[in-house]
Design an enzyme around this catalytic site. Structure first.
Site, mmCIF file in Angstrom:
data_model
loop_
_atom_site.group_PDB
_atom_site.id
_atom_site.type_symbol
_atom_site.label_atom_id
_atom_site.label_comp_id
_atom_site.label_asym_id
_atom_site.label_seq_id
_atom_site.Cartn_x
_atom_site.Cartn_y
_atom_site.Cartn_z
ATOM 1 N N GLY A 118 20.306 21.035 23.127
ATOM 2 C CA GLY A 118 19.669 22.314 22.792
ATOM 3 C C GLY A 118 18.642 22.696 23.835
ATOM 4 N N THR A 132 15.366 22.966 23.642
ATOM 5 C CA THR A 132 14.164 22.116 23.688
ATOM 6 C C THR A 132 14.512 20.780 24.354
ATOM 7 O OG1 THR A 132 13.644 23.132 21.553
ATOM 8 C CG2 THR A 132 12.165 21.400 22.316
ATOM 9 N N GLY A 154 15.604 18.082 19.487
ATOM 10 C CA GLY A 154 15.033 19.228 18.786
ATOM 11 C C GLY A 154 15.566 19.329 17.368
ATOM 12 N N ALA A 155 15.268 20.462 16.719
ATOM 13 C CA ALA A 155 15.754 20.709 15.354
ATOM 14 C C ALA A 155 15.784 22.213 15.115
ATOM 15 C CB ALA A 155 14.846 20.033 14.336
ATOM 16 N N LYS A 173 19.790 20.175 11.557
ATOM 17 C CA LYS A 173 20.221 20.173 12.947
ATOM 18 C C LYS A 173 21.680 20.615 13.018
ATOM 19 C CE LYS A 173 19.259 16.899 15.693
ATOM 20 N NZ LYS A 173 19.076 17.987 16.683
ATOM 21 N N GLU A 225 24.558 13.642 17.485
ATOM 22 C CA GLU A 225 23.100 13.555 17.299
ATOM 23 C C GLU A 225 22.766 12.580 16.173
ATOM 24 O OE1 GLU A 225 21.891 18.037 18.811
ATOM 25 O OE2 GLU A 225 22.199 17.708 16.685
ATOM 26 N N LYS A 245 9.845 26.386 13.838
ATOM 27 C CA LYS A 245 10.831 25.537 13.147
ATOM 28 C C LYS A 245 10.274 24.907 11.868
ATOM 29 C CE LYS A 245 13.792 26.124 16.548
ATOM 30 N NZ LYS A 245 14.240 25.099 17.451
#
Ligand code: 5RP
Length: 218
Positions: free
Chosen positions: A29, A31, A82-83, A94, A103, A121
């Site tokens: 992702g 991030t 990330g999430a 996710k 993941e 988030k």
């Protein structure tokens, strides 16, 4: 600070968890991409990485960072990812990038899961972001019907195939009050490969980037 700068700040804070000689689990992702780019600056200090997607593996390799097969290494000391949503209990949604299966595998194989996210988030309860499910293609309609029975509205992610050759159903309309219970229930439905709830194995640390700086939740 704009959202992208906040993502980069969270990624930068995660570098403090990287120790010399580690094999680091790396997520997927925008991030996680910041984390990969920053990891390039200290690549001489680590042994290498395990990637949670083909796209992250390519980005790591483009920086000259070694990428190992998970089967070739033991337990990982650290996973950084990330999430799409996170709670203060460190339960996550996710899979917005469709990489949820790998993941979840890499998170499960890691001693410490450090989640990096900008403040947008953080939620009180999960479910405003549609919950991704990775589904075996032949089970798509069956799984969708089961989710309708649970009150969800499944939407097929059009034109998308996962790294594992499967489909993604994004489930709208879920108010997830008990994420651990729902994750367990969905895991029982045949044809679902992976549920995008990371609650049974939550993050260990959430580095939340805010306008005031990094908030560390444990
Ligand atoms: C990919 C993911 C990502 O971690 C999630 O979608 C967050 O992405 P971004 O950092 O771009 O906001 O789960 O499958």
């Amino acid at each position: 600070m704009d959202q992208d700068a906040m993502k980069r700040a969270a990624a930068e804070a995660a570098l403090a968890y990287v120790e010399n000689g580690m094999v680091v689990g790396v997520g997927t992702g925008s991030t996680a991409n910041h984390f990969i780019d920053l990891l390039a600056g200290i690549k001489g200090r680590i042994d290498g990485t395990v990637a949670s997607s083909e796209v992250s593996a390519q980005r790591l390799k483009s920086h000259g960072i070694p990428v190992f097969d998970l089967n070739a290494v033991g337990a990982l000391p650290l996973y950084v990812d990330g999430a799409d949503e996170a709670t203060r209990q460190l339960h996550l949604i996710k899979g917005g990038g469709g990489a949820l299966t790998r993941e979840k595998i890499v998170a499960g194989a890691s001693e410490r899961f450090v989640c990096i996210a900008d403040e947008s988030k953080l939620v009180s309860y999960l479910g405003r972001f549609p919950l991704p499910l990775e589904v075996i293609p032949m089970a798509r309609s069956f799984v969708a019907r089961e989710l309708v029975r649970l009150g969800g509205k499944p939407v097929l992610r059009e034109g998308f195939t996962t790294d594992n050759g499967n489909l993604i159903l994004d489930i709208q309309n879920l108010e997830i009050m008990d994420p651990v219970k729902l994750e367990g229930e969905l895991n029982m439905i045949p044809g679902i490969v992976t549920v995008g709830l990371f609650a049974a194995r939550p993050a260990d640390v959430l580095l939340l980037s805010t306008a005031q700086g990094i908030e560390t939740l444990k």
